[in-house]
Design an enzyme around this catalytic site. Structure first.
Site, PDB file in Angstrom:
ATOM      1  CB  THR A  54      -8.942  -3.584  -5.799  1.00 23.66           C
ATOM      2  OG1 THR A  54      -9.163  -3.896  -4.426  1.00 23.66           O
ATOM      3  CG2 THR A  54     -10.229  -3.773  -6.557  1.00 23.66           C
ATOM      4  CB  SER A 108      -4.269  33.088 -20.998  1.00 24.74           C
ATOM      5  OG  SER A 108      -3.927  33.716 -22.198  1.00 24.74           O
ATOM      6  CE  LYS A 124      -5.094  -6.706  -2.353  1.00 25.63           C
ATOM      7  NZ  LYS A 124      -3.830  -6.704  -1.602  1.00 25.63           N
ATOM      8  CE  LYS A 176      -0.714 -13.461   4.698  1.00 27.76           C
ATOM      9  NZ  LYS A 176       0.506 -12.699   4.404  1.00 27.76           N
ATOM     10  CG  MET A 177      -7.578 -16.563  11.371  1.00 28.98           C
ATOM     11  SD  MET A 177      -7.426 -15.422  12.765  1.00 28.98           S
ATOM     12  CE  MET A 177      -7.849 -16.503  14.149  1.00 28.98           C
ATOM     13  CG  HIS A 236       1.326  -0.199  -3.031  1.00 31.14           C
ATOM     14  ND1 HIS A 236       1.263  -1.560  -2.912  1.00 31.14           N
ATOM     15  CD2 HIS A 236       2.604   0.166  -2.717  1.00 31.14           C
ATOM     16  CE1 HIS A 236       2.458  -2.023  -2.554  1.00 31.14           C
ATOM     17  NE2 HIS A 236       3.285  -1.001  -2.420  1.00 31.14           N
TER      18      HIS A 236
END
Length: 638
Positions: free
Chosen positions: A115, A546, A41, A170-171, A118
């Site tokens: 972005t 409470s 990314k 990553k071709m 994870h």
């Protein structure tokens, strides 16, 4: 010399003006990149910045030096270093924060959000996606469609992003195989149908080598689609869609500079408006006609989505900040109960029954999640039962607000259907959500007017209706002291009722356990009963541990100001444990009793109780007398 300098300055100023002018009328595209860790990314964004000539010479020099220093790309520039700005990211080789970058080409301006990949940073991805027009979902050609690919795609569809680029990166590591590309595209499209993603453009890439980034690659002669930059420069942005939607203007400010002018200012969320158009103010439902559209540069004949304007109306109509102005023929909906999708973004879990602030557009109201219908496993799309939402979890919930609001379903209009949840005390944003639809009960249930009200009942009893909320550790003496106080009040002719924690759990709350979620619901129910008791004109004594401040605040907010009196029975844990009248502390210490307050579940002491009783220096009888004296001083009893 000075003339030459002046001429240079004029030329520079002229160039700057030309540059600014060239950008002024370009459309802006916001997009995000998302995918699994190490899909590339940051490299994709770095390459776009590099190729669009948006880097200064010192940045280029630093990139070259850092690439040699890191040495992870075999001598090629490591474009990810342009984006992974956090030291922790460089050390771990991952993206943690949302990194925003600006760049521009001759055709368009761009803001891109890189972005995190994870799962624990789901909230960061939702934040980055919330304003995006396009999602670039990266897939490593060696790995194909992964669980994280599905998760990010689900989040993209959830947020309502309609345009998706499937960037198969990553071709170069797969010898630019057409078969590999087609197989991945087929797998992804099959999954995308399940979550409603249809506008998908698949592009084979090598961000590191530059293949199909800006120019068509000779290494993929079998691919005839757009390059990544070509797609981003030409895809239609949401602004056009917003203009086609019904008119919505959330009122941000009532502009009243003098007695002769009263306008309603805000930014148009969708649609368009002209002088003479009939409008409806919501949630009140009042109607009027637009007289003028006022801006800093003068009046307009027409205003469209995205413009900041001030409307003046033909009639004197009561409008406040947070109201929504709609066209009369296509108004927004109005409701106070909803089904909603909620993304929780805080370390402290969301519990049904707790009271939060909800901000939608320019309006802020009090909101409570009444039910979690299920939470979504974002990796498998599985629906799971849940009593709470933890950090980064997504749930389908029922929401109840303290007043009706104007809204549209998020899928129809994100600006009037999306909201954030705010903690009432810290003012931190703790969640973000999407309104799906109004619950039918919202339209069917209305408050019934009654003539015999709380004031009439209180006057007849000669007392001020109120809640005495006794809180403290187990064994502090709450029930003992509350019982004595009620006896003294009853002896003086007061009308009372005592709600005790143990007694209520035999009936009303017998279905609840002692988890944090059940404790919250336990107090919510008792608080609602207390409210009814106050409405009946009674002095209501509530004796509950409470343990959480947020639930006590919720109970306080249910009644009018001055009607809630917090009585803190302050006993140190060591003394309460010594007393241990029910043997509960011993069981908790032996591990036989889980989630016991003070041992393995927290007790949050009151910060500013109306009455503070220190039981280390007072007997129960003395404590009761002190409480009665305090009530007399407050005017609760005469």
């Amino acid at each position: 010399m000075s003339q030459a300098i002046d001429k240079d300055r004029e030329l520079i100023a002229s160039d700057i003006q030309q540059y600014l002018k060239s950008h002024q009328y370009k459309t802006l595209l916001r997009f995000i990149t998302c995918g699994s860790v190490d899909d590339g990314k940051s490299t994709v964004i770095g390459r776009l910045l590099y190729e669009s000539k948006m880097l200064f010479e010192d940045q280029l020099e630093a990139l070259e030096a850092d690439s040699k220093k890191v040495g992870t790309q075999g001598g090629d520039l490591d474009f990810a270093l342009l984006v992974d700005g956090l030291a922790a990211e460089r050390e771990q080789g991952i993206t943690i924060d949302v990194a925003y970058r600006f760049f521009a080409t001759d055709k368009r301006k761009f803001i891109v959000a890189d972005t995190p990949g994870h799962e624990q940073y789901t909230r960061n991805m939702v934040t980055g996606a919330s304003t995006a027009d396009v999602a670039v979902i990266l897939i490593d050609a060696r790995k194909g469609v992964l669980t994280q690919t599905r998760r990010h795609s689900f989040l993209v569809s959830l947020i309502g992003i309609r345009h998706v680029v499937l960037a198969i990166n990553k071709m170069d590591l797969m010898d630019y195989s057409e078969k590999t590309f087609n197989s991945i595209v087929e797998d992804y499209r099959e999954f995308a149908k399940q979550i409603g993603l249809t506008d998908i453009t698949a592009i084979p890439l090598s961000a590191l080598k530059g293949d199909n980034m800006l120019e068509p690659s000779e290494r993929t002669p079998w691919y005839h689609g757009p390059t990544l930059m070509g797609y981003l420069e030409t895809v239609q942005v949401n602004q056009d869609r917003l203009q086609s939607l019904p008119f919505r203007l959330p009122v941000q400010w009532v502009n009243r500079p003098n007695l002769d002018f009263r306008g309603f200012a805000g930014t148009i969320a969708s649609g368009s408006i002209k002088p003479g158009d009939r409008i409806r103010i919501q949630p009140s439902g009042r109607e009027s006609k637009v007289a003028r559209i006022v801006t800093y540069d003068g009046d307009l004949d027409k205003a469209i989505a995205g413009q900041s304007i001030t409307l003046t109306l033909a009639d004197e109509v009561d409008i406040s900040r947070g109201d929504v102005i709609s066209t009369i023929d296509a108004p927004a909906e109005v409701a106070d109960q909803f089904e909603s999708t909620l993304v929780w973004m805080h370390d402290e879990a969301m519990m049904p029954g707790r009271s939060y602030l909800l901000k939608i557009g320019t309006k802020t109201v009090t909101a409570t999640v009444t039910e979690i219908k299920h939470k979504v496993n974002v990796n498998t799309m599985e629906h799971l039962a849940a009593k709470k939402l933890d950090l980064n979890e997504i749930g389908i919930c029922n929401l109840s607000l303290d007043r009706p609001i104007a809204f549209d379903a998020y899928k129809d209009n994100p600006d009037t259907g999306g909201y954030i949840i705010i903690d009432r005390i810290t003012n931190n944003t703790v969640g973000a959500g999407l309104l799906n639809f109004a619950l039918r009960r919202s339209q069917n249930i209305h408050m019934q007017h009654v003539d015999v009200n709380k004031e009439v009942r209180s006057t007849a009893k000669g007392q001020k209706a109120s809640v005495l909320w006794f809180t403290g550790l187990s064994g502090a003496g709450k029930s003992t002291i509350a019982n004595l106080v009620e006896k003294k009040l009853h002896a003086s002719g007061r009308h009372t009722y005592l709600l005790d924690g143990d007694n209520v759990r035999h009936g009303l709350n017998k279905d609840l356990g002692f988890t944090d979620a059940d404790r919250v619901e336990n107090i919510r129910r008792v608080a609602e009963v207390s409210k009814l008791m106050v409405d009946a004109g009674l002095i209501t004594l509530v004796s509950f541990i409470s343990p959480f401040r947020s639930e006590r605040r919720m109970a306080r907010n249910l009644v009018a100001e001055g009607e809630f009196i917090e009585v803190y029975i302050d006993t140190p844990l060591s003394i309460a444990e010594e007393r241990d009248p029910k043997g509960l502390y011993k069981k908790a210490r032996r591990g036989e009793l889980k989630n016991f307050t003070g041992i393995d579940s927290p007790y949050e002491a009151p910060e500013n109780p109306e009455i503070h009783i220190d039981t280390t220096s007072l007997t129960p009888e003395q404590a009761a007398d002190r409480i009665i004296a305090a009530l007399q001083g407050m005017g609760v009893v005469g």
